[in-house]
Design an enzyme around this catalytic site. Structure first.
Site, PDB file in Angstrom:
ATOM      1  N   GLU A   1      -4.281   7.281  -3.226  1.00  0.00           N
ATOM      2  CA  GLU A   1      -3.992   5.954  -2.697  1.00  0.00           C
ATOM      3  C   GLU A   1      -3.685   4.977  -3.823  1.00  0.00           C
ATOM      4  O   GLU A   1      -4.441   4.902  -4.798  1.00  0.00           O
ATOM      5  CB  GLU A   1      -5.180   5.409  -1.896  1.00  0.00           C
ATOM      6  CG  GLU A   1      -5.377   6.062  -0.543  1.00  0.00           C
ATOM      7  CD  GLU A   1      -6.456   5.368   0.263  1.00  0.00           C
ATOM      8  OE1 GLU A   1      -6.284   5.200   1.475  1.00  0.00           O
ATOM      9  OE2 GLU A   1      -7.490   4.988  -0.329  1.00  0.00           O
TER      10      GLU A   1
ATOM     11  N   TYR B   1       0.865  -1.194   0.000  1.00  0.00           N
ATOM     12  CA  TYR B   1       0.000   0.000   0.000  1.00  0.00           C
ATOM     13  C   TYR B   1       0.892   1.231   0.000  1.00  0.00           C
ATOM     14  O   TYR B   1       1.903   1.293   0.712  1.00  0.00           O
ATOM     15  CB  TYR B   1      -0.891   0.035   1.243  1.00  0.00           C
ATOM     16  CG  TYR B   1      -1.614   1.352   1.443  1.00  0.00           C
ATOM     17  CD1 TYR B   1      -2.882   1.569   0.914  1.00  0.00           C
ATOM     18  CD2 TYR B   1      -1.006   2.397   2.143  1.00  0.00           C
ATOM     19  CE1 TYR B   1      -3.529   2.783   1.083  1.00  0.00           C
ATOM     20  CE2 TYR B   1      -1.643   3.616   2.314  1.00  0.00           C
ATOM     21  CZ  TYR B   1      -2.899   3.808   1.785  1.00  0.00           C
ATOM     22  OH  TYR B   1      -3.537   5.015   1.939  1.00  0.00           O
TER      23      TYR B   1
END
Length: 386
Positions: A196, A108
């Site tokens: 993101e 991530y």
């Protein structure tokens, strides 16, 4: 302004962020044509402004022409329900057809503003593919952070810090640093409020790709990005929120049944909190601002009352720059025009408060006054019980 995945990837690619090859499609024939051009396997991904698409059946891996058409027929036109759409779901009108990747590892990587430090923050985690909120709640130590000095921007050493803490092999450290710096440049260059990459994948041939991307642009900066206005998908926007923007109102729809009209973001949040404290559920966040006119207040009231979920309205105004009599005139005008039938509790304090109360008392409307915020919350919660 939220963007679709395919739009976000197109923008990020211009800043040097590595993304898989892919194209957007709106018909099954287009899906097949694109898939044939990319080669199999490839992925067909629903394009809506919500996460959790895979769990809802909105992402499918296809290995041949027949599977590509089958996936297109299944996803295009479906009402996709995820944990972020609510039970009503979202209608899928477009899909992203993307080249498949041989994934070796998922990570991530994201960036946003850390308001507690007044600095941008780059976040990374080994828990790629998972909801970052879930990771933060269960394993906060797995979220790595680097804060950006606004005078110098995101630096290479910060990228290396994250790479080492992620446990990346030495041969991938340089690749990760370039990726992270490109992402930081994109965040600043696009005036993003959230960016993101989840997951950020390392492929079996040691390439690093943004397999999925979530990107939101700060509405307050859109005057610098007028070319991006065409990227706004009105089908994905809340009509009430769009209407509110026309009148410089800060409005966000919620799931409750008590409408709120307040001046000031902090007071608005406090109002929603105390409604919850007294057992109610706010139907919206609505900050009319400090310099609202009678017309702004009238339109704000209309937006609240046009929500069929609303069973009562709480107006909580602290008159500073904004005068209480102006608020009262707006409330009366909107209530008469819309023939208000739901309970209405009004708390006014501050500039011209007595004049405002006089206007409300002489309006002939069924308005319940309140002196304190706790009293106002208690009255509207009790009055809004179905």
């Amino acid at each position: 302004m939220k963007l679709h995945e395919y739009q976000a990837k197109d923008l990020l690619a211009k800043f040097g962020v590595s993304v898989p090859k892919g194209k957007v499609a709106a018909t099954p024939d287009d899906v097949v044509t694109i898939a044939e051009g990319l080669g199999y396997p490839c992925v067909v991904k629903a394009q809506i402004h919500a996460g959790g698409r895979g769990k809802g059946g909105g992402i499918k891996l296809v290995k041949n022409k027949d599977e590509a058409r089958e996936a297109a027929n299944a996803i295009l036109g479906m009402t996709l329900v995820t944990h972020q759409t609510g039970p009503e779901g979202r209608l899928v009108k477009k899909v992203l057809v993307e080249q498949g990747s041989q994934i070796a590892k998922e990570y991530y990587l994201g960036m946003t503003l850390d308001r507690s430090k007044s600095r941008l923050c780059m976040m990374a985690s080994t828990e790629g593919g998972m909801e970052i909120e879930e990771v933060a709640a269960k394993s906060p130590d797995k979220i790595l952070k680097e804060w950006v000095d606004p005078a110098v921007g995101f630096q290479a050493y910060q990228g290396r810090n994250l790479a080492y803490k992620l446990g990346l092999p030495q041969e991938l450290v340089s690749t990760f640093v370039k990726f992270a710096m490109a992402l930081a440049n994109a965040y600043v260059g696009l005036d993003a409020s959230l960016m993101e990459i989840n997951p950020l994948v390392v492929t079996k041939d040691n390439k690093m790709l943004a397999l999925d991307c979530k990107l939101a642009i700060d509405d307050s900066a859109m005057f610098r990005h007028k070319d991006m206005m065409e990227l706004r998908d009105m089908d994905e926007e809340d009509p009430a929120e769009m209407e509110a923007k026309k009148f410089d109102l800060n409005y966000i729809s919620l799931d409750g049944n008590i409408g709120c009209m307040v001046n000031g973001a902090g007071l608005a949040m406090a109002t929603m909190d105390i409604i919850k404290l007294y057992g109610g559920d706010p139907a919206n966040f609505l900050d009319v601002g400090g310099g609202a006119t009678k017309e702004n207040v009238t339109e704000a009231f209309k937006i609240i009352l046009n929500d069929p979920k609303v069973k009562g309205v709480l107006v909580n105004i602290f008159g500073g720059i904004m005068r209480c009599d102006v608020v009262a005139e707006g409330i009366v005008a909107a209530a008469k025009e819309l023939h208000v039938k739901v309970p209405l509790v009004v708390r006014l304090r501050g500039t011209n408060v007595e004049k405002g109360r006089e206007i409300l008392s002489k309006s002939g409307l069924n308005i319940t006054p309140a002196e304190g915020l706790a009293e106002a919350a208690d009255k509207i919660v009790k009055a809004s019980v179905i």
